[in-house]
Design an enzyme around this catalytic site. Structure first.
Site, PDB file in Angstrom:
ATOM      1  N   ASP A  29      13.258  -3.952  -4.240  1.00 40.82           N
ATOM      2  CA  ASP A  29      12.395  -5.118  -4.468  1.00 40.82           C
ATOM      3  C   ASP A  29      12.940  -6.320  -3.696  1.00 40.82           C
ATOM      4  OD1 ASP A  29      10.265  -6.486  -5.481  1.00 40.82           O
ATOM      5  OD2 ASP A  29      10.788  -6.280  -7.581  1.00 40.82           O
ATOM      6  N   CYS A  55       7.519  -9.948  -3.615  1.00 42.28           N
ATOM      7  CA  CYS A  55       6.645  -8.836  -3.252  1.00 42.28           C
ATOM      8  C   CYS A  55       5.791  -9.320  -2.095  1.00 42.28           C
ATOM      9  CB  CYS A  55       5.761  -8.436  -4.433  1.00 42.28           C
ATOM     10  SG  CYS A  55       4.508  -7.216  -3.978  1.00 42.28           S
TER      11      CYS A  55
HETATM   12  P1  HMG Z   1      -4.002   3.074   2.472  1.00 42.74           P
HETATM   13  O1  HMG Z   1      -4.271   2.343   3.764  1.00 42.74           O
HETATM   14  O2  HMG Z   1      -4.947   2.900   1.349  1.00 42.74           O
HETATM   15  O3  HMG Z   1      -3.823   4.626   2.621  1.00 42.74           O
HETATM   16  O4  HMG Z   1      -2.533   2.685   2.014  1.00 42.74           O
HETATM   17  P2  HMG Z   1      -3.974   5.637   3.791  1.00 42.74           P
HETATM   18  O5  HMG Z   1      -3.802   6.951   3.135  1.00 42.74           O
HETATM   19  O6  HMG Z   1      -5.209   5.351   4.565  1.00 42.74           O
HETATM   20  O7  HMG Z   1      -2.705   5.387   4.747  1.00 42.74           O
HETATM   21  C1  HMG Z   1      -2.563   4.300   5.641  1.00 42.74           C
HETATM   22  C2  HMG Z   1      -1.416   4.610   6.605  1.00 42.74           C
HETATM   23  O8  HMG Z   1      -0.200   4.734   5.851  1.00 42.74           O
HETATM   24  C3  HMG Z   1      -1.570   5.962   7.313  1.00 42.74           C
HETATM   25  O9  HMG Z   1      -0.905   5.854   8.549  1.00 42.74           O
HETATM   26  C4  HMG Z   1      -0.803   6.912   6.435  1.00 42.74           C
HETATM   27  O10 HMG Z   1      -0.342   8.037   7.135  1.00 42.74           O
HETATM   28  C5  HMG Z   1       0.353   6.037   5.995  1.00 42.74           C
HETATM   29  P3  HMG Z   1      -1.700   5.628   9.940  1.00 42.74           P
HETATM   30  O11 HMG Z   1      -2.659   6.773  10.027  1.00 42.74           O
HETATM   31  O12 HMG Z   1      -2.417   4.288   9.773  1.00 42.74           O
HETATM   32  O13 HMG Z   1      -0.634   5.618  10.954  1.00 42.74           O
HETATM   33  N1  HMG Z   1       0.908   6.430   4.715  1.00 42.74           N
HETATM   34  C6  HMG Z   1       2.216   6.589   4.477  1.00 42.74           C
HETATM   35  N2  HMG Z   1       3.302   6.484   5.264  1.00 42.74           N
HETATM   36  C7  HMG Z   1       4.492   6.719   4.699  1.00 42.74           C
HETATM   37  N3  HMG Z   1       4.665   7.031   3.389  1.00 42.74           N
HETATM   38  C8  HMG Z   1       3.601   7.123   2.573  1.00 42.74           C
HETATM   39  C9  HMG Z   1       2.316   6.901   3.114  1.00 42.74           C
HETATM   40  N4  HMG Z   1       1.091   6.922   2.576  1.00 42.74           N
HETATM   41  C10 HMG Z   1       0.221   6.638   3.567  1.00 42.74           C
HETATM   42  N5  HMG Z   1       3.775   7.406   1.293  1.00 42.74           N
HETATM   43  C11 HMG Z   1      -0.532   2.810   0.711  1.00 42.74           C
HETATM   44  C12 HMG Z   1      -2.043   3.060   0.784  1.00 42.74           C
HETATM   45  C13 HMG Z   1      -0.168   2.871  -0.747  1.00 42.74           C
HETATM   46  C14 HMG Z   1       0.151   3.880   1.496  1.00 42.74           C
HETATM   47  C15 HMG Z   1      -0.214   1.414   1.325  1.00 42.74           C
HETATM   48  O14 HMG Z   1      -1.069   0.449   0.789  1.00 42.74           O
HETATM   49  C16 HMG Z   1       1.221   1.025   1.068  1.00 42.74           C
HETATM   50  O15 HMG Z   1       2.145   1.669   1.529  1.00 42.74           O
HETATM   51  N6  HMG Z   1       1.429  -0.113   0.383  1.00 42.74           N
HETATM   52  C17 HMG Z   1       2.778  -0.627   0.120  1.00 42.74           C
HETATM   53  C18 HMG Z   1       2.882  -1.067  -1.260  1.00 42.74           C
HETATM   54  C19 HMG Z   1       4.262  -1.611  -1.551  1.00 42.74           C
HETATM   55  O16 HMG Z   1       5.268  -1.001  -1.230  1.00 42.74           O
HETATM   56  N7  HMG Z   1       4.301  -2.807  -2.210  1.00 42.74           N
HETATM   57  C20 HMG Z   1       5.520  -3.376  -2.639  1.00 42.74           C
HETATM   58  C21 HMG Z   1       6.098  -2.649  -3.818  1.00 42.74           C
HETATM   59  S1  HMG Z   1       5.270  -2.963  -5.359  1.00 42.74           S
HETATM   60  C22 HMG Z   1       6.135  -4.284  -6.040  1.00 42.74           C
HETATM   61  O17 HMG Z   1       6.949  -4.869  -5.380  1.00 42.74           O
HETATM   62  C23 HMG Z   1       5.922  -4.622  -7.484  1.00 42.74           C
HETATM   63  C24 HMG Z   1       7.057  -4.150  -8.398  1.00 42.74           C
HETATM   64  O18 HMG Z   1       8.301  -4.676  -7.985  1.00 42.74           O
HETATM   65  C25 HMG Z   1       6.790  -4.566  -9.843  1.00 42.74           C
HETATM   66  C26 HMG Z   1       6.420  -6.043 -10.007  1.00 42.74           C
HETATM   67  O19 HMG Z   1       7.178  -6.922  -9.561  1.00 42.74           O
HETATM   68  O20 HMG Z   1       5.367  -6.281 -10.583  1.00 42.74           O
HETATM   69  C27 HMG Z   1       7.173  -2.618  -8.377  1.00 42.74           C
HETATM   70 MG    MG Z   2       8.970  -6.696  -8.452  1.00 45.50          MG
END
Ligand code: HMG
Ligand code: MG
Length: 304
Positions: free
Chosen positions: A14, A238
């Site tokens: 995070d 985030c």
């Molecule tokens: P999408 O665009 O809806 O999905 O993304 P997609 O299936 O169309 O994939 C888009 C691209 O990502 C494609 O690549 C996939 O191959 C690739 P391209 O064809 O464009 O080259 N892809 C991946 N690559 C690596 N690993 C994977 C993966 N999945 C798809 N697993 C997706 C959906 C969820 C992938 C995207 O929106 C994403 O990665 N988002 C990142 C979210 C994130 O990490 N946010 C921060 C963490 S959450 C947080 O901080 C909150 C927390 O701390 C709690 C709080 O504080 O509340 C947990």
């Molecule tokens: Mg967080």
């Protein structure tokens, strides 16, 4: 009620996911090893998400490969979908976290889909976890407020938490993603989730944007919650929560828990060393008040 508190370190995920310049593999490895040397037993090492979405977490597989084995330490990674879960299995990970949101708009911005769709994506993740004996932790974001929608309905927080628990998540971490809550709203929202799930299943994940995180932890302790996420040196935020600052600093959390006579198994001194290390690597002062104080005390001792 138990005096043992489980601290879940999220700085390497995070924290570092929010740095404008991605941190190199060796620095990520050194940070994690310093944290485990300090007694951290539960730690989020990175995430298997799209490198286009969060370039800072690309290279998580390399980080995991480079880490020395650390008996008794549980390393976890975030996985949003089946592809991330497959990467986690290949990396030999024993625990992952899925992340849902109580806010539709945040869900859309963060993971590109509605809440309902996110649960459909989690199903195959849970199935792979079951087949491989991998533990799954569940996050619910925006439980005390959303950067896009403002206040979130209590029913959405409770319902999302219940669904994650029913799917098999062993713990539900309720995230104050933008650090907007107070002890009052924490009591109300966390209390309602505890009423449904029991306090053993609930963890607190507080960002410290408005300086309320420790007060919120105290409110949770009063309710019997004994699991908290924190981030060394107060790193974090985030990328999809504009204005959110770092997580509650691990040093600040451990200092308060030490003062309450609660057990964490963590050495505050070594934790502060890890905080100094990453702050030095990032070229800025620590975001931990306790870390800052300890740093000053040590500098004075060296000069004497
Ligand atoms: P999408 O665009 O809806 O999905 O993304 P997609 O299936 O169309 O994939 C888009 C691209 O990502 C494609 O690549 C996939 O191959 C690739 P391209 O064809 O464009 O080259 N892809 C991946 N690559 C690596 N690993 C994977 C993966 N999945 C798809 N697993 C997706 C959906 C969820 C992938 C995207 O929106 C994403 O990665 N988002 C990142 C979210 C994130 O990490 N946010 C921060 C963490 S959450 C947080 O901080 C909150 C927390 O701390 C709690 C709080 O504080 O509340 C947990
Ligand atoms: Mg967080």
């Amino acid at each position: 009620m138990s005096d043992i508190v489980r601290v879940f370190e999220v700085g390497p995920r995070d924290g570092l996911q929010n740095e404008s310049v991605p941190v190199g593999t060796q620095t990520r490895v050194d940070l994690i090893e310093r944290l485990t040397s300090a007694g951290i037993r539960r730690l989020e090492a990175g995430s298997f998400v799209s490198p286009k979405a969060v370039p800072q977490m690309a290279g998580t597989a390399e980080v995991l490969r480079a880490l020395r084995p650390s008996p008794g330490v549980t390393l976890s990674v975030l996985v949003p979908n089946i592809r991330g879960m497959e990467s986690a299995v290949n990396a030999g990970i024993r625990e992952v976290a899925v992340f849902a949101s109580a806010s539709e708009t945040f869900s859309q911005r963060n993971i590109g889909c509605r809440i309902e769709e996110s649960f459909a994506r989690f199903e195959p993740v849970m199935a792979i976890a079951r087949d491989n004996g991998i533990a799954v932790r569940g996050y619910v974001s925006c439980v005390l407020g959303c950067p896009y929608e403002g206040e979130i309905a209590l029913g959405s927080v409770v319902g999302t938490s219940q669904r994650l628990a029913a799917m098999g998540c062993y713990e539900i971490s309720l995230g104050d993603t933008i650090g907007i809550g107070t002890a009052g709203s924490t009591r109300r929202i966390f209390g309602a989730v505890c009423d449904e799930l029991g306090h053993d299943l609930v963890a607190g994940h507080f960002h410290d944007t408005r300086g309320q995180a420790l007060a919120n932890v105290l409110a949770c302790l009063d309710m019997g919650i004994r699991s908290f996420d924190s981030s060394v040196a107060g790193l974090g935020g985030c990328p999809y929560a504009p204005g959110a600052s770092g997580n509650l600093a691990s040093e600040d959390l451990v200092y308060m828990l030490d003062g309450l006579g609660m057990e964490t198994g963590i050495s505050l001194d070594l934790l502060a060393d890890a905080g100094d290390f990453i702050s030095g690597a990032l070229g800025r002062p620590t975001g931990s008040r306790v870390g800052k104080a300890l740093h000053g005390v040590r500098r004075a001792a060296r000069a004497a």
